[in-house]
Design a protein around this motif. Structure first.
Motif, short mmCIF file in Angstrom:
data_model
loop_
_atom_site.label_atom_id
_atom_site.label_comp_id
_atom_site.label_asym_id
_atom_site.label_seq_id
_atom_site.Cartn_x
_atom_site.Cartn_y
_atom_site.Cartn_z
N ASP A 101 -9.10 15.71 -42.02
CA ASP A 101 -9.67 15.31 -43.30
C ASP A 101 -9.50 13.82 -43.56
O ASP A 101 -10.33 13.20 -44.23
N GLU A 132 -4.82 19.93 -39.84
CA GLU A 132 -6.06 20.01 -40.61
C GLU A 132 -6.23 18.80 -41.52
O GLU A 132 -7.34 18.27 -41.68
N GLN A 133 -5.14 18.34 -42.09
CA GLN A 133 -5.20 17.16 -42.96
C GLN A 133 -5.50 15.89 -42.16
O GLN A 133 -6.17 14.98 -42.66
N THR A 163 -0.42 17.82 -41.92
CA THR A 163 -0.80 18.93 -41.05
C THR A 163 -1.95 18.49 -40.14
O THR A 163 -2.60 17.47 -40.38
N LEU A 220 -2.93 13.79 -48.57
CA LEU A 220 -1.67 14.50 -48.84
C LEU A 220 -1.57 14.90 -50.31
O LEU A 220 -1.12 16.01 -50.64
N LYS A 221 -2.00 14.02 -51.19
CA LYS A 221 -1.92 14.31 -52.63
C LYS A 221 -2.79 15.50 -53.02
O LYS A 221 -2.35 16.42 -53.72
N TYR A 222 -4.03 15.51 -52.56
CA TYR A 222 -4.98 16.54 -52.99
C TYR A 222 -5.10 17.70 -52.01
O TYR A 222 -5.67 18.74 -52.35
N GLY A 223 -4.57 17.53 -50.81
CA GLY A 223 -4.52 18.62 -49.84
C GLY A 223 -5.66 18.65 -48.85
O GLY A 223 -5.50 19.12 -47.72
N SER A 224 -6.84 18.14 -49.26
CA SER A 224 -8.01 18.18 -48.38
C SER A 224 -9.07 17.22 -48.90
O SER A 224 -9.01 16.76 -50.05
N ASP A 247 -10.95 18.87 -51.90
CA ASP A 247 -10.25 18.80 -53.20
C ASP A 247 -10.17 17.36 -53.72
O ASP A 247 -10.13 17.15 -54.93
#
Length: 308
Positions: free
Chosen positions: A162, A158-159, A156, A195-199, A202
């Motif tokens: 990050d 947003e990702q 995404t 991608l694994k943790y989302g942000s 996290d």
């Protein structure tokens, strides 16, 4: 920032915006540089046969790069009928027509690098992998085209930001880059971790409690115990989603992984944007002894066998 500030999502949201102001390229800048990259790709496509595809890959193609750190990774994709000798000679011949100050460089196999309109460029010969067919790796860089397509299909906006933040965090620690001398995190590994943790938030929350060896399989289906058995010599295991026989994190040394886990714990205890921008000071042994003497404390070391 005060030492008693907790690493909450609200605190991180404000800090994240502050960091991105410094490290994220503006849409105007990105578009301007994108036109230059597309121009080079188009020129290479025009002078190469129709069966050969020129593709922009890497962090610029995925828009996960940090502002001020822009280079182009251009892959020239050949059908299998061409020999490795043909890949290299034809690619070099075409690239020399457009690159300034070019030179032949060597990684896992030869490629050509130089400059195009002031931007550093790597032009890499590779074999084209057809989507939907079994992956057959003939040169060490063949997977790169799949990495770019995979990340673009799932990440995404947003990702992407990050990923930039994670790269900046790692660069400040001196552990960004998969080269042997660095033993650190590649750009692709950074993307997979987000991608694994989302942000980034996290990832930090998870990483501070990692136990070695760390084993991650984004696609699932294999236990951590099995992954540790398959890659028993690696401290960090992250399975490549496009080639499940490969560990993306194999270049990461124990020292680099330890630095990241320690930094994640420090950042959790005292979240501060300075951890992204100030120079990391490494204390000399004499300075450590002086600090210990000031505190009037001593180290006690226990050694015991690893439990089953």
């Amino acid at each position: 920032m005060a030492e008693n500030v907790k690493f909450t999502k609200e605190v991180w949201s404000r800090m994240r915006a502050q960091i991105l102001k410094e490290i994220k390229p503006s849409p105007e800048t990105h578009e301007e540089v994108r036109k230059i990259a597309d121009e080079l790709v188009e020129k290479l496509n025009k002078i190469s046969p129709d069966e050969i595809q020129v593709m922009l890959t890497g962090s610029f193609a995925k828009n996960t790069y940090v502002s001020g750190d822009v280079d182009f990774d251009v892959f020239v994709l050949f059908p299998e009928k061409y020999s490795l000798y043909d890949l290299q000679n034809m690619t070099f011949e075409w690239a020399k027509k457009f690159l300034e100050n070019w030179e032949i460089a060597y990684a896992q196999h030869p490629y050509i690098r130089g400059y195009y309109k002031g931007h550093h460029v790597d032009v890499v010969p590779s074999y084209k992998i057809k989507e939907g067919e079994p992956i057959k790796i003939r040169s060490a860089v063949d997977r790169t085209q799949l990495h770019t397509k995979y990340i673009l299909s799932v990440i995404t906006e947003e990702q992407k930001d990050d990923v930039r933040i994670l790269k900046k965090f790692l660069k400040r620690l001196g552990i960004y880059g998969a080269e042997i001398k660095t033993g650190g995190f590649s750009g692709y590994l950074c993307e997979l971790l987000i991608l694994k943790y989302g942000s980034f938030y996290d990832l930090i929350m998870a990483a501070r409690d990692w136990k070695f060896p760390v084993a991650i399989d984004l696609a699932g289906g294999r236990s951590e115990r099995l992954l540790r058995a398959l890659f028993k010599d690696d401290a960090f295991i992250v399975i490549d989603p496009v080639d499940r026989k490969r560990n993306v994190a194999s270049p990461v040394s124990v020292d680099s992984l330890s630095k990241f886990v320690a930094a994640a714990h420090v950042f959790f205890l005292n979240p501060n944007a300075s951890m992204f921008f100030t120079e990391l000071k490494i204390m000399k042994p004499s300075e450590i002894r002086e600090k210990v003497a000031e505190r009037g404390t001593s180290f006690v070391l226990f050694e015991f066998p690893k439990p089953d």
